[in-house]
Each structure stands twice: as structure tokens, then as C-alpha cells.
Write a protein that holds these residues in place. Structure first.
Motif, PDB file in Angstrom:
ATOM      1  N   ALA A 136      38.525  45.398  32.480  1.00  0.00           N
ATOM      2  CA  ALA A 136      39.268  44.169  32.180  1.00  0.00           C
ATOM      3  C   ALA A 136      39.511  44.071  30.679  1.00  0.00           C
ATOM      4  O   ALA A 136      40.612  43.753  30.235  1.00  0.00           O
ATOM      5  CB  ALA A 136      38.492  42.952  32.682  1.00  0.00           C
ATOM      6  N   ARG A 137      38.470  44.400  29.912  1.00  0.00           N
ATOM      7  CA  ARG A 137      38.609  44.363  28.434  1.00  0.00           C
ATOM      8  C   ARG A 137      39.621  45.398  27.967  1.00  0.00           C
ATOM      9  O   ARG A 137      40.321  45.193  26.979  1.00  0.00           O
ATOM     10  CB  ARG A 137      37.243  44.617  27.764  1.00  0.00           C
ATOM     11  CG  ARG A 137      36.335  43.402  27.755  1.00  0.00           C
ATOM     12  CD  ARG A 137      35.149  43.607  26.805  1.00  0.00           C
ATOM     13  NE  ARG A 137      34.290  44.708  27.234  1.00  0.00           N
ATOM     14  CZ  ARG A 137      33.331  44.610  28.157  1.00  0.00           C
ATOM     15  NH1 ARG A 137      33.106  43.435  28.738  1.00  0.00           N
ATOM     16  NH2 ARG A 137      32.600  45.646  28.500  1.00  0.00           N
ATOM     17  N   ARG A 144      44.860  45.329  34.877  1.00  0.00           N
ATOM     18  CA  ARG A 144      45.303  44.027  35.374  1.00  0.00           C
ATOM     19  C   ARG A 144      44.436  43.509  36.531  1.00  0.00           C
ATOM     20  O   ARG A 144      44.025  42.362  36.544  1.00  0.00           O
ATOM     21  CB  ARG A 144      46.770  44.117  35.802  1.00  0.00           C
ATOM     22  CG  ARG A 144      47.407  42.746  35.779  1.00  0.00           C
ATOM     23  CD  ARG A 144      48.921  42.800  35.942  1.00  0.00           C
ATOM     24  NE  ARG A 144      49.261  41.767  36.885  1.00  0.00           N
ATOM     25  CZ  ARG A 144      49.967  41.951  37.981  1.00  0.00           C
ATOM     26  NH1 ARG A 144      50.444  43.121  38.260  1.00  0.00           N
ATOM     27  NH2 ARG A 144      50.217  40.947  38.785  1.00  0.00           N
ATOM     28  N   ARG A 145      44.152  44.376  37.511  1.00  0.00           N
ATOM     29  CA  ARG A 145      43.367  43.948  38.674  1.00  0.00           C
ATOM     30  C   ARG A 145      41.987  43.454  38.228  1.00  0.00           C
ATOM     31  O   ARG A 145      41.523  42.404  38.667  1.00  0.00           O
ATOM     32  CB  ARG A 145      43.210  45.125  39.655  1.00  0.00           C
ATOM     33  CG  ARG A 145      42.382  44.785  40.880  1.00  0.00           C
ATOM     34  CD  ARG A 145      42.305  45.936  41.883  1.00  0.00           C
ATOM     35  NE  ARG A 145      41.502  47.055  41.413  1.00  0.00           N
ATOM     36  CZ  ARG A 145      40.542  47.658  42.120  1.00  0.00           C
ATOM     37  NH1 ARG A 145      40.276  47.236  43.356  1.00  0.00           N
ATOM     38  NH2 ARG A 145      39.863  48.667  41.639  1.00  0.00           N
ATOM     39  N   CYS A 146      41.372  44.200  37.324  1.00  0.00           N
ATOM     40  CA  CYS A 146      40.040  43.813  36.848  1.00  0.00           C
ATOM     41  C   CYS A 146      40.109  42.540  36.007  1.00  0.00           C
ATOM     42  O   CYS A 146      39.253  41.658  36.125  1.00  0.00           O
ATOM     43  CB  CYS A 146      39.406  44.948  36.048  1.00  0.00           C
ATOM     44  SG  CYS A 146      39.001  46.384  37.057  1.00  0.00           S
ATOM     45  N   ALA A 147      41.132  42.432  35.163  1.00  0.00           N
ATOM     46  CA  ALA A 147      41.263  41.240  34.309  1.00  0.00           C
ATOM     47  C   ALA A 147      41.462  39.989  35.162  1.00  0.00           C
ATOM     48  O   ALA A 147      40.878  38.937  34.886  1.00  0.00           O
ATOM     49  CB  ALA A 147      42.435  41.423  33.340  1.00  0.00           C
ATOM     50  N   GLU A 148      42.268  40.103  36.211  1.00  0.00           N
ATOM     51  CA  GLU A 148      42.461  38.953  37.112  1.00  0.00           C
ATOM     52  C   GLU A 148      41.149  38.553  37.759  1.00  0.00           C
ATOM     53  O   GLU A 148      40.836  37.368  37.901  1.00  0.00           O
ATOM     54  CB  GLU A 148      43.498  39.305  38.193  1.00  0.00           C
ATOM     55  CG  GLU A 148      44.920  39.090  37.725  1.00  0.00           C
ATOM     56  CD  GLU A 148      45.943  39.540  38.762  1.00  0.00           C
ATOM     57  OE1 GLU A 148      45.548  39.827  39.912  1.00  0.00           O
ATOM     58  OE2 GLU A 148      47.125  39.625  38.385  1.00  0.00           O
ATOM     59  N   PHE A 149      40.379  39.571  38.152  1.00  0.00           N
ATOM     60  CA  PHE A 149      39.102  39.245  38.792  1.00  0.00           C
ATOM     61  C   PHE A 149      38.144  38.567  37.817  1.00  0.00           C
ATOM     62  O   PHE A 149      37.418  37.645  38.197  1.00  0.00           O
ATOM     63  CB  PHE A 149      38.438  40.496  39.394  1.00  0.00           C
ATOM     64  CG  PHE A 149      37.068  40.176  39.937  1.00  0.00           C
ATOM     65  CD1 PHE A 149      36.949  39.445  41.122  1.00  0.00           C
ATOM     66  CD2 PHE A 149      35.923  40.534  39.249  1.00  0.00           C
ATOM     67  CE1 PHE A 149      35.695  39.097  41.609  1.00  0.00           C
ATOM     68  CE2 PHE A 149      34.666  40.184  39.733  1.00  0.00           C
ATOM     69  CZ  PHE A 149      34.555  39.477  40.912  1.00  0.00           C
ATOM     70  N   VAL A 150      38.118  39.013  36.561  1.00  0.00           N
ATOM     71  CA  VAL A 150      37.225  38.400  35.572  1.00  0.00           C
ATOM     72  C   VAL A 150      37.552  36.906  35.417  1.00  0.00           C
ATOM     73  O   VAL A 150      36.656  36.066  35.289  1.00  0.00           O
ATOM     74  CB  VAL A 150      37.296  39.148  34.219  1.00  0.00           C
ATOM     75  CG1 VAL A 150      36.631  38.353  33.097  1.00  0.00           C
ATOM     76  CG2 VAL A 150      36.629  40.522  34.351  1.00  0.00           C
ATOM     77  N   HIS A 151      38.842  36.572  35.482  1.00  0.00           N
ATOM     78  CA  HIS A 151      39.219  35.151  35.445  1.00  0.00           C
ATOM     79  C   HIS A 151      38.751  34.434  36.703  1.00  0.00           C
ATOM     80  O   HIS A 151      38.210  33.331  36.641  1.00  0.00           O
ATOM     81  CB  HIS A 151      40.732  35.013  35.245  1.00  0.00           C
ATOM     82  CG  HIS A 151      41.129  35.211  33.807  1.00  0.00           C
ATOM     83  ND1 HIS A 151      41.177  34.182  32.901  1.00  0.00           N
ATOM     84  CD2 HIS A 151      41.442  36.338  33.123  1.00  0.00           C
ATOM     85  CE1 HIS A 151      41.525  34.658  31.714  1.00  0.00           C
ATOM     86  NE2 HIS A 151      41.687  35.962  31.825  1.00  0.00           N
TER      87      HIS A 151
END
Ligand SMILES: [Zn+2]
Length: 296
Positions: free
Chosen positions: A203-204, A208-215
């Protein structure tokens, strides 16, 4: 106040003597070779109680104590383990009365949920014994601890934070639960190809998929915190456990502000705190002493 023995029975059994909200002497850990987790899981409930008892006698060294507090995983009500997903053989076990009998009476025995013991320890060691303290413990599952301990179930990790029927990763099997989003077990089921640490690292790095999940992860934690605020009011929330390293306090705070808008409910504080056996032992002991001294 007085002297009390605090016990944390979780992955292992950790026992210490507590005076004036402080540990006196070293903490005894059974076993100290790291094998206790599987050992406790295969141990009958009676034997767990006997093991706790033997460790307490070592710690007390023949000196009298006023109270004994035990933090134990699961739903503990009126001294009985009603449910303990990690130690299922203890379901229905009368922990308080069994220990009281084994010890021959004398000291008051108080059992409470391990997360509640930790919350009491955080309150005791940080000067918050007069206020409401809530703790999220972020690990394989999600624990919710509350001080002062109070009548009720308080399974905060299973608060519903999503209406999406595809949110099915909670260890209890319930749909839409906080633990199914935030818990390590749930994250591994969601990202079968990535470990949770990799999800947050990706995410860092801009995935995109990981960044969305972190949110989503932070929104879920904010939602459960907002629910607690809407039921019990604002206050101090601590975040602890191995997955607390994933917490972005600014992001969490931002989402919390979006979710809690009524002015009398503003002003909660979010803080990280390191998980430790010592804090939970102190909390279990302080909670038991409160019982002796007449507090609820
Ligand atoms: Zn659940």
C-alpha cells in the motif's frame, strides 16, 4: 489497597505479585520455553486451574494476599468461562470457585477477560483509574478491553462494521465483523497471496488494491470505535497488540471524526500502547483488589 496476585493465562501462564499498582519481584512464566501455547490447548480445564494454582503458590512464597485476579481469554461472567474459542475445553468451567477451593479460601478470586485485565493495567499504570479506558488488541483476532470491568459481554471485536455479505472472514463465522477486516487471520484469508505485512508495505509502495484495503482497515477500526462512543460516550482508546504497528493514528482519527459528529461525543483520544504480560497481571490484580475494597 493491599497485596494481590495477578495472573494472565493466555499463550502461557504469567503470574506476579502486585502492591500499589506495581509488580513486586519477578513475573513467573509457565512454561518459559515457549511450548505453553500448545500445552494449554491440550490441557483439561482442571489441570489448567491446578497449574495456575501451583504458580501462584510459588509467587506468594507463603505470604498472605488479599486478592487474586486472573485474566483469561473468552467470555467470563460471574467467575465462569462461558466461551473461550482458543481454549474450548474450558467452556463452562467455574474458574473462580475452583481456584478458591484449590487455594483453601481466604483471598477473593476474581476472573475477567484477558483484554479487560490489560485495560485495567493500562488504567492503573497510566493514572486513569478514575476514568473509562477502552483498549483494542489487534492480533490474529481483535480483543476489546474495558476498564472498569462491568456486567456485560463486551465482544467488541465482533462489532458489525460492514453490511457487505461478502465480509465473511471473522473467526467466529459472523458476517461483517470488525475482526474479519482488521484481524490477522481475516487479512490472510482475504489476501491469500500476501501476508498482512506485505499488504501494508505494498500500500505504501502505491499498489491500489492494498491501499484501498488499508483505508478499509482503518475505517473498520474507526467504525467500531465510533459505535463504542455512541453507546458509552467519548474517552480514551488505546491500541495494542502485534498489529498495532499497522495503525496510522492520523488516518484513524480522521475517519473517527467523520463518524462521530454530535458535539457532546467529541474529544476522544487515540493512543498506542505496548502489549505486555506485566500490564495485564497488574490489571487483573487491581481489578480483584477493587472487588475486595468494595468498588464495582
Ligand atoms: Zn466475529
Amino acid at each position: 489497597m493491599g497485596r494481590a496476585i495477578g495472573v494472565l493465562a493466555m499463550e502461557h501462564i504469567a503470574v506476579g505479585l502486585v502492591e500499589d499498582h506495581r509488580l513486586v519481584g519477578p513475573v513467573r512464566v509457565y512454561t518459559d520455553d515457549g511450548s505453553a501455547s500448545s500445552l494449554l490447548q491440550s490441557m483439561p480445564a482442571d489441570q489448567i486451574a491446578e497449574t495456575i494454582c501451583a504458580q501462584m503458590k510459588e509467587v506468594a512464597q507463603g505470604q498472605p494476599v488479599d486478592a487474586i485476579g486472573i485474566g483469561f481469554p473468552g467470555i467470563i461472567r460471574n467467575g465462569v468461562i462461558e466461551e473461550s474459542p482458543n481454549l474450548p475445553q474450558t467452556k463452562g468451567f467455574k474458574l473462580e470457585s475452583t481456584l478458591s477451593t484449590l487455594l483453601g479460601g481466604g483471598a477473593t478470586v476474581r476472573a475477567l477477560n484477558d483484554a479487560d485485565a490489560f485495560a485495567a493495567g493500562v488504567a492503573a499504570t497510566r493514572g486513569h483509574l478514575d476514568s473509562l479506558v477502552r483498549v483494542w488488541t489487534l492480533g490474529s483476532g481483535v480483543g476489546f478491553g474495558r476498564y472498569p470491568s462491568s456486567e456485560g459481554v463486551w465482544e467488541g471485536g465482533h462489532v458489525v462494521v460492514s453490511l457487505d455479505p461478502k465480509e465473511k472472514y471473522c473467526g467466529c463465522g459472523g458476517i461483517g465483523h470488525l475482526e474479519g477486516v482488521v484481524g490477522r487471520r481475516g487479512m490472510r484469508l482475504r489476501f491469500l497471496d500476501l501476508e498482512p505485512d506485505e499488504v501494508f508495505a505494498n500500500a505504501r509502495a502505491g499498489d491500489r488494491r492494498c491501499a484501498e484495503f488499508v483505508h478499509t482497515w482503518h475505517r473498520a477500526l474507526a467504525a467500531a470505535t465510533a459505535t463504542s462512543i455512541h453507546l458509552e460516550g467519548p474517552g480514551r482508546f488505546f491500541l495494542s497488540g502485534p498489529n498495532a504497528t499497522f495503525v496510522d493514528l492520523h488516518l484513524l482519527d480522521r475517519y473517527l471524526h467523520e463518524m462521530v459528529t454530535m458535539s457532546p461525543l467529541q474529544g476522544s483520544a487515540l493512543e498506542l500502547v505496548e502489549a505486555s504480560d506485566e500490564t495485564a497481571i497488574i490489571g487483573a490484580a487491581v481489578n480483584a483488589l477493587r472487588g475486595v475494597n468494595g468498588a464495582t
